[in-house]
Motif scaffolding. Structure first.
Motif, PDB file in Angstrom:
ATOM      1  N   LEU A  68      41.552  39.724  42.689  1.00 51.44           N
ATOM      2  CA  LEU A  68      42.426  40.256  41.742  1.00 51.44           C
ATOM      3  C   LEU A  68      43.964  39.370  41.883  1.00 51.44           C
ATOM      4  O   LEU A  68      44.613  38.939  41.100  1.00 51.44           O
ATOM      5  CB  LEU A  68      43.026  41.380  42.110  1.00 51.44           C
ATOM      6  CG  LEU A  68      41.936  42.687  41.719  1.00 51.44           C
ATOM      7  CD1 LEU A  68      42.688  43.906  42.310  1.00 51.44           C
ATOM      8  CD2 LEU A  68      41.645  42.694  40.520  1.00 51.44           C
ATOM      9  N   TYR A  69      43.859  38.252  42.917  1.00 52.31           N
ATOM     10  CA  TYR A  69      45.040  37.566  43.222  1.00 52.31           C
ATOM     11  C   TYR A  69      44.781  36.457  44.042  1.00 52.31           C
ATOM     12  O   TYR A  69      44.033  36.874  45.168  1.00 52.31           O
ATOM     13  CB  TYR A  69      46.175  38.368  43.774  1.00 52.31           C
ATOM     14  CG  TYR A  69      47.421  37.520  43.998  1.00 52.31           C
ATOM     15  CD1 TYR A  69      48.471  37.291  42.903  1.00 52.31           C
ATOM     16  CD2 TYR A  69      47.840  37.174  45.284  1.00 52.31           C
ATOM     17  CE1 TYR A  69      49.678  36.642  43.422  1.00 52.31           C
ATOM     18  CE2 TYR A  69      48.931  36.554  45.590  1.00 52.31           C
ATOM     19  CZ  TYR A  69      49.861  36.264  44.816  1.00 52.31           C
ATOM     20  OH  TYR A  69      51.050  35.406  44.897  1.00 52.31           O
ATOM     21  N   SER A  70      45.120  35.268  44.032  1.00 53.49           N
ATOM     22  CA  SER A  70      45.096  34.181  45.081  1.00 53.49           C
ATOM     23  C   SER A  70      46.107  33.046  44.604  1.00 53.49           C
ATOM     24  O   SER A  70      46.652  32.880  43.742  1.00 53.49           O
ATOM     25  CB  SER A  70      43.534  33.352  44.496  1.00 53.49           C
ATOM     26  OG  SER A  70      43.325  32.418  45.113  1.00 53.49           O
ATOM     27  N   ILE A  71      46.577  32.774  45.973  1.00 51.78           N
ATOM     28  CA  ILE A  71      47.570  31.639  45.799  1.00 51.78           C
ATOM     29  C   ILE A  71      47.234  30.478  47.203  1.00 51.78           C
ATOM     30  O   ILE A  71      46.977  31.253  48.164  1.00 51.78           O
ATOM     31  CB  ILE A  71      48.997  32.427  45.806  1.00 51.78           C
ATOM     32  CG1 ILE A  71      49.984  31.437  45.896  1.00 51.78           C
ATOM     33  CG2 ILE A  71      49.229  33.152  47.236  1.00 51.78           C
ATOM     34  CD1 ILE A  71      51.391  31.740  45.480  1.00 51.78           C
ATOM     35  N   GLU A  72      47.459  29.172  47.028  1.00 50.60           N
ATOM     36  CA  GLU A  72      47.139  28.394  48.236  1.00 50.60           C
ATOM     37  C   GLU A  72      48.465  27.871  48.773  1.00 50.60           C
ATOM     38  O   GLU A  72      49.744  28.032  47.984  1.00 50.60           O
ATOM     39  CB  GLU A  72      46.325  27.376  47.630  1.00 50.60           C
ATOM     40  CG  GLU A  72      45.085  27.701  47.647  1.00 50.60           C
ATOM     41  CD  GLU A  72      43.940  26.498  47.692  1.00 50.60           C
ATOM     42  OE1 GLU A  72      44.438  25.482  47.827  1.00 50.60           O
ATOM     43  OE2 GLU A  72      43.025  26.568  47.054  1.00 50.60           O
ATOM     44  N   GLU A  87      54.375  39.877  44.189  1.00 46.58           N
ATOM     45  CA  GLU A  87      53.788  40.811  43.917  1.00 46.58           C
ATOM     46  C   GLU A  87      53.381  41.945  44.899  1.00 46.58           C
ATOM     47  O   GLU A  87      52.918  41.307  45.970  1.00 46.58           O
ATOM     48  CB  GLU A  87      52.365  40.690  42.844  1.00 46.58           C
ATOM     49  CG  GLU A  87      52.684  39.912  41.623  1.00 46.58           C
ATOM     50  CD  GLU A  87      51.184  39.276  41.077  1.00 46.58           C
ATOM     51  OE1 GLU A  87      50.273  40.049  41.220  1.00 46.58           O
ATOM     52  OE2 GLU A  87      51.601  38.409  40.305  1.00 46.58           O
ATOM     53  N   ASP A  88      53.383  43.244  44.677  1.00 45.96           N
ATOM     54  CA  ASP A  88      52.844  44.033  45.625  1.00 45.96           C
ATOM     55  C   ASP A  88      51.415  44.611  45.428  1.00 45.96           C
ATOM     56  O   ASP A  88      51.218  44.586  44.394  1.00 45.96           O
ATOM     57  CB  ASP A  88      53.757  45.637  45.351  1.00 45.96           C
ATOM     58  CG  ASP A  88      53.720  46.501  46.445  1.00 45.96           C
ATOM     59  OD1 ASP A  88      54.742  46.538  47.416  1.00 45.96           O
ATOM     60  OD2 ASP A  88      52.433  46.973  46.604  1.00 45.96           O
ATOM     61  N   HIS A  89      50.905  44.448  46.250  1.00 44.52           N
ATOM     62  CA  HIS A  89      49.324  44.443  46.573  1.00 44.52           C
ATOM     63  C   HIS A  89      48.813  45.725  47.500  1.00 44.52           C
ATOM     64  O   HIS A  89      48.340  45.754  48.093  1.00 44.52           O
ATOM     65  CB  HIS A  89      48.661  43.284  47.054  1.00 44.52           C
ATOM     66  CG  HIS A  89      48.904  42.164  46.049  1.00 44.52           C
ATOM     67  ND1 HIS A  89      48.193  41.885  44.947  1.00 44.52           N
ATOM     68  CD2 HIS A  89      49.891  41.191  46.142  1.00 44.52           C
ATOM     69  CE1 HIS A  89      48.725  40.734  44.463  1.00 44.52           C
ATOM     70  NE2 HIS A  89      49.650  40.188  45.032  1.00 44.52           N
TER      71      HIS A  89
END
Length: 159
Positions: A68-72, A87-89
């Motif tokens: 649902l979410y990805s960041i490097e 964002e809150d996960h």
């Protein structure tokens, strides 16, 4: 009666939906380190070195393991990465995973130390916006000289 229920639903649900879709005003500051296991011990030792310019990725998945979410992010000169997550996960499982090492002699991820679980929600009692991940490591191709002595001294201290 239906109009009253509709108006009440709009007054209550609409602000909740709008605030849930907006990014957080104070993002989470995720921090961790990436190391080269020079002794191939499976953990950090005094001979461990930290890797600048190593790449890591934050991945958040739902219960069905759908991404649902990805960041490097990239480590600095001290082998430390700092990633802002806006964002809150809360209902997701988030891990930081190793992507790559710039060191040719230390490129194989240590199985078991190649990912770190992180909590990225404000609804858990943690006051700080800073989140710390366990250190993750790559293994050096050739064991550094002096590691045998170092590991033996660690085992003696354990007894």
């Amino acid at each position: 009666m239906a109009k009253v229920v509709l108006i009440l639903a709009l007054c209550v649900l609409l602000p909740v939906l709008i605030s849930a879709s907006r990014p957080m005003s104070r993002p989470f500051r995720l921090q961790g380190r990436v190391y080269c296991d020079t002794c191939r011990a499976g953990f950090e030792t005094s001979a461990t070195t930290y890797i600048p310019r190593a790449k890591v990725r934050v991945e958040c998945k739902d219960k069905e393991q759908k991404l649902l979410y990805s960041i490097e992010g990239t480590t600095d000169a001290t082998g430390t990465y700092h990633i802002l997550v806006h964002e809150d996960h809360g209902d997701e499982t988030c891990d930081v995973v190793l992507v790559s090492s710039p060191l040719g002699h230390c490129r194989n991820a240590d199985p078991g130390r190649d990912r770190a679980r992180v909590v990225l929600t404000s609804y858990n009692g943690i006051v700080s916006d800073t989140r710390f991940a366990n250190a993750m490591g790559f293994m050096k191709d050739e064991i550094l000289s002096g590691c045998t002595t170092l590991l033996q001294s660690l085992m003696e201290e354990e007894d």
